[in-house]
Design a protein around this motif. Structure first.
Motif, PDB file in Angstrom:
ATOM      1  N   ASP A 362       0.843  -1.208   0.000  1.00  0.00           N
ATOM      2  CA  ASP A 362       0.000   0.000   0.000  1.00  0.00           C
ATOM      3  C   ASP A 362       0.871   1.248   0.000  1.00  0.00           C
ATOM      4  N   VAL A 363       0.526   2.186  -0.884  1.00  0.00           N
ATOM      5  CA  VAL A 363       1.258   3.466  -0.905  1.00  0.00           C
ATOM      6  C   VAL A 363       0.242   4.615  -0.939  1.00  0.00           C
ATOM      7  N   GLU A 364       0.723   5.787  -0.457  1.00  0.00           N
ATOM      8  CA  GLU A 364      -0.213   6.917  -0.359  1.00  0.00           C
ATOM      9  C   GLU A 364      -0.105   7.854  -1.561  1.00  0.00           C
ATOM     10  N   THR A 365       0.536   7.354  -2.616  1.00  0.00           N
ATOM     11  CA  THR A 365       0.647   8.134  -3.857  1.00  0.00           C
ATOM     12  C   THR A 365       0.134   7.251  -5.001  1.00  0.00           C
ATOM     13  N   SER A 366       0.125   7.809  -6.199  1.00  0.00           N
ATOM     14  CA  SER A 366      -0.180   6.919  -7.321  1.00  0.00           C
ATOM     15  C   SER A 366       1.097   6.144  -7.688  1.00  0.00           C
ATOM     16  N   VAL A 367       0.917   5.101  -8.442  1.00  0.00           N
ATOM     17  CA  VAL A 367       2.068   4.269  -8.828  1.00  0.00           C
ATOM     18  C   VAL A 367       2.121   4.259 -10.344  1.00  0.00           C
ATOM     19  N   ASP A 368       3.283   4.668 -10.915  1.00  0.00           N
ATOM     20  CA  ASP A 368       3.270   4.732 -12.380  1.00  0.00           C
ATOM     21  C   ASP A 368       3.714   3.409 -13.015  1.00  0.00           C
ATOM     22  N   ASP A 369       3.547   3.349 -14.324  1.00  0.00           N
ATOM     23  CA  ASP A 369       3.749   2.074 -15.038  1.00  0.00           C
ATOM     24  C   ASP A 369       5.166   1.541 -14.922  1.00  0.00           C
ATOM     25  N   SER A 370       6.151   2.476 -14.737  1.00  0.00           N
ATOM     26  CA  SER A 370       7.541   1.995 -14.692  1.00  0.00           C
ATOM     27  C   SER A 370       7.749   1.071 -13.477  1.00  0.00           C
ATOM     28  N   ILE A 371       7.073   1.375 -12.377  1.00  0.00           N
ATOM     29  CA  ILE A 371       7.200   0.521 -11.176  1.00  0.00           C
ATOM     30  C   ILE A 371       6.602  -0.863 -11.476  1.00  0.00           C
ATOM     31  N   ILE A 372       5.427  -0.825 -12.095  1.00  0.00           N
ATOM     32  CA  ILE A 372       4.756  -2.108 -12.398  1.00  0.00           C
ATOM     33  C   ILE A 372       5.615  -2.927 -13.352  1.00  0.00           C
ATOM     34  N   ASP A 373       6.179  -2.257 -14.355  1.00  0.00           N
ATOM     35  CA  ASP A 373       7.039  -2.979 -15.305  1.00  0.00           C
ATOM     36  C   ASP A 373       8.237  -3.590 -14.597  1.00  0.00           C
ATOM     37  N   ALA A 374       8.840  -2.811 -13.687  1.00  0.00           N
ATOM     38  CA  ALA A 374      10.024  -3.314 -12.962  1.00  0.00           C
ATOM     39  C   ALA A 374       9.646  -4.529 -12.103  1.00  0.00           C
ATOM     40  N   LEU A 375       8.466  -4.475 -11.479  1.00  0.00           N
ATOM     41  CA  LEU A 375       8.022  -5.619 -10.663  1.00  0.00           C
ATOM     42  C   LEU A 375       7.775  -6.837 -11.550  1.00  0.00           C
ATOM     43  N   LYS A 376       7.153  -6.603 -12.695  1.00  0.00           N
ATOM     44  CA  LYS A 376       6.846  -7.726 -13.605  1.00  0.00           C
ATOM     45  C   LYS A 376       8.117  -8.398 -14.109  1.00  0.00           C
ATOM     46  N   LYS A 377       9.213  -7.578 -14.200  1.00  0.00           N
ATOM     47  CA  LYS A 377      10.458  -8.143 -14.744  1.00  0.00           C
ATOM     48  C   LYS A 377      11.195  -9.007 -13.729  1.00  0.00           C
ATOM     49  N   LEU A 378      10.815  -8.917 -12.455  1.00  0.00           N
ATOM     50  CA  LEU A 378      11.521  -9.720 -11.448  1.00  0.00           C
ATOM     51  C   LEU A 378      11.300 -11.200 -11.735  1.00  0.00           C
ATOM     52  N   GLU A 379      12.423 -11.948 -11.701  1.00  0.00           N
ATOM     53  CA  GLU A 379      12.300 -13.380 -11.927  1.00  0.00           C
ATOM     54  C   GLU A 379      11.425 -13.953 -10.817  1.00  0.00           C
ATOM     55  N   LYS A 380      10.585 -14.893 -11.116  1.00  0.00           N
ATOM     56  CA  LYS A 380       9.694 -15.573 -10.145  1.00  0.00           C
ATOM     57  C   LYS A 380       8.443 -14.766  -9.814  1.00  0.00           C
ATOM     58  N   VAL A 381       8.331 -13.545 -10.365  1.00  0.00           N
ATOM     59  CA  VAL A 381       7.050 -12.849 -10.214  1.00  0.00           C
ATOM     60  C   VAL A 381       6.090 -13.389 -11.270  1.00  0.00           C
ATOM     61  N   ILE A 382       4.891 -13.773 -10.830  1.00  0.00           N
ATOM     62  CA  ILE A 382       3.920 -14.377 -11.756  1.00  0.00           C
ATOM     63  C   ILE A 382       2.961 -13.324 -12.306  1.00  0.00           C
ATOM     64  N   ARG A 383       2.566 -12.406 -11.445  1.00  0.00           N
ATOM     65  CA  ARG A 383       1.537 -11.453 -11.871  1.00  0.00           C
ATOM     66  C   ARG A 383       1.578 -10.224 -10.979  1.00  0.00           C
ATOM     67  N   VAL A 384       1.264  -9.063 -11.587  1.00  0.00           N
ATOM     68  CA  VAL A 384       1.232  -7.801 -10.824  1.00  0.00           C
ATOM     69  C   VAL A 384      -0.010  -7.035 -11.259  1.00  0.00           C
ATOM     70  N   ARG A 385      -0.707  -6.453 -10.317  1.00  0.00           N
ATOM     71  CA  ARG A 385      -1.791  -5.536 -10.707  1.00  0.00           C
ATOM     72  C   ARG A 385      -1.880  -4.428  -9.668  1.00  0.00           C
ATOM     73  N   VAL A 386      -2.454  -3.296 -10.082  1.00  0.00           N
ATOM     74  CA  VAL A 386      -2.604  -2.160  -9.164  1.00  0.00           C
ATOM     75  C   VAL A 386      -4.081  -1.882  -8.973  1.00  0.00           C
ATOM     76  N   ILE A 387      -4.440  -1.645  -7.719  1.00  0.00           N
ATOM     77  CA  ILE A 387      -5.823  -1.243  -7.430  1.00  0.00           C
ATOM     78  C   ILE A 387      -5.755   0.215  -6.976  1.00  0.00           C
ATOM     79  N   HIS A 388      -6.506   1.086  -7.661  1.00  0.00           N
ATOM     80  CA  HIS A 388      -6.489   2.515  -7.324  1.00  0.00           C
ATOM     81  C   HIS A 388      -7.689   2.853  -6.452  1.00  0.00           C
ATOM     82  N   PHE A 389      -7.494   3.720  -5.457  1.00  0.00           N
ATOM     83  CA  PHE A 389      -8.633   4.113  -4.599  1.00  0.00           C
ATOM     84  C   PHE A 389      -8.923   5.600  -4.762  1.00  0.00           C
TER      85      PHE A 389
END
Ligand SMILES: NC(=O)C1=CN([C@@H]2O[C@H](COP(=O)(O)OP(=O)(O)OC[C@H]3O[C@@H](n4cnc5c(N)ncnc54)[C@H](O)[C@@H]3O)[C@@H](O)[C@H]2O)C=CC1
Ligand SMILES: O=C(O)CCC(=O)C(=O)O
Length: 389
Positions: A362-389
């Motif tokens: 959980d973060v108190e800011t928005s999360v941009d696509d570069s973070i999601i891309d970096a997480l997706k590139k981690l070996e052994k990561v299967i899936r990433v998604r962001v839920i916005h509130f």
């Protein structure tokens, strides 16, 4: 608009909980989630799929391993239909020992114009003289939600109950009548029972043929009931025992071709969970699980993901859901991505179950696509998604 595909008939009481942000129907294409009862679901057939909820207990109709490999969460509704099954099992057993099915069928087929109809009936009823449940021994295999209820109902009918479960849960055992005799092997149940009922999941190569020629040789009773799944009781053994008079009847919710022809096999149309109450309970539980997962990433009653029941606090703007293979160092790798982008993590929750690691960041800011891309590139990561509130 979130898209939910329904398969089978799902109670409106559950469906109406989805609300206006959801499109829910049988014809939805590319669903984010599927709500199902007994229909087969191949999770590889749906490219956008995040979750499947089984409005019921057994999940052998869903491709769990494929789902896990793609980071698709599979839920069921534990206990939501257990009472329906337990009541049906006890009802049918009670009817069978009194030959009720044959008796009512016989009366229905009498000549309605017979002037001596009453006499014919009184004379004929001796053909259907039965036995009582009281004092007999019921063997229960599987002490989960259904098995415990069946055991307790049998005790209330003054039956002796001998039961077995290799992995009893504390929660279920606390609900079990303390005069049920819990034994350590399936063989003990078989040897001591007048009637046997099975309540375990079907797991290929594990509970498949759990009751078989070898262990049923010791059965001296008269009735076997299978309201769990076809494949758990070996049918060749059942046919042989019925032919040789070693078994009076086999009662089941699951048909196979040959069993339709055998009068000693009574087949019900997978009827165990078909009550208004069970259908509502299952639908409500499954819809709540799906909504919580899609809207908050919360995992409750999953059969392939670890439980993680944490809602975001009021200041949280984004919740990042990371699903990874359960291997060392993943938390460090994930937090490093946020650190490198200078993003403060307000809350990090992690749970794992030996196969899947599940993280809510959980973060108190928005999360941009570069973070999601970096997480997706981690070996052994299967899936990433962001839920916005
Ligand atoms: N006929 C119908 O309409 C319905 C059928 N079912 C079937 O009944 C099964 C049981 O349902 P619940 O009691 O609600 O599930 P549950 O998960 O509460 O109980 C299953 C029990 O089986 C035990 N078990 C697992 N592996 C075992 C093994 N190898 N040997 C012996 N026991 C084992 C578990 O420890 C657990 O206690 C479901 O998996 C489903 O296949 C469930 C609901 C409706
Ligand atoms: O939904 C149904 O009618 C079947 C229920 C069932 O077999 C289960 O919950 O495992």
């Amino acid at each position: 608009m979130r898209k939910i595909k329904t398969l089978n008939n799902i109670s409106q009481k559950g469906l109406c909980l989805f609300g206006k942000d959801y499109e829910v129907s049988e014809s939805v294409e590319n669903p984010e989630a599927i709500l199902v009862r007994s229909a087969q679901v191949d999770t590889d057939s749906f490219s956008e799929l995040l979750a499947v909820a089984r409005a019921g207990a057994g999940v052998n109709n869903i491709t769990i391993d494929k789902a896990s490999a793609k980071g698709i969460c599979v839920f069921n509704a534990p206990g939501a239909n257990a009472n329906a099954v337990a009541e049906l099992v006890m009802t049918i057993l009670g009817m069978e020992v009194r030959h009720v099915f044959e008796a009512t069928n016989w009366v229905k087929n009498l000549d309605p114009n017979d002037p001596a109809l009453d006499k014919t009936i009184e004379k004929g009823k001796k053909m259907f003289s039965g036995t009582e449940l009281s004092g007999k021994t019921l063997g229960v295999i599987g002490l989960g939600k259904i098995g415990v209820l069946v055991s307790n109902y049998a005790r209330w009918k003054n039956m002796n109950v001998v039961a077995y479960d290799p992995y009893p849960s504390a929660a279920n055992m606390h609900k079990l009548s303390n005069v049920v005799s819990v034994v350590k092997t399936i063989d003990e149940v078989i040897a001591k029972s007048d009637f046997i009922t099975v309540h375990v999941p079907f797991i290929k190569g594990v509970t498949e043929n759990m009751l078989n020629e070898k262990n049923l040789a010791a059965f001296k009773g008269s009735i076997i009931m299978n309201f769990a799944r076809g494949g758990i009781v070996n049918m060749d053994t059942v046919y042989k025992m019925l032919d040789e008079g070693r078994l009076q009847s086999y009662l089941t919710d699951f048909a196979d071709k040959k069993s339709l022809q055998n009068p000693k096999i009574k087949i019900f149309p997978h009827l165990g969970a078909s009550t208004e109450e069970a259908e509502e309970n299952c639908a409500v539980m499954a819809v709540e699980e799906l909504k919580d997962y899609l809207e908050f990433g919360v995992v409750r009653n999953s059969v392939n993901f670890p439980p993680l029941d944490s809602y975001p606090h009021a200041e949280v703007k984004s919740r990042v859901v990371v699903i990874n293979q359960d291997v060392p160092n993943m938390i460090a790798e994930i937090t490093k991505v946020f650190g490198a982008a200078n993003i403060n993590i307000a809350s990090f929750s992690n749970k794992s179950n030996g196969k899947i690691g599940y993280n809510l960041i959980d973060v108190e800011t928005s999360v941009d696509d570069s973070i999601i891309d970096a997480l997706k590139k981690l070996e052994k990561v299967i899936r990433v998604r962001v839920i916005h509130f």
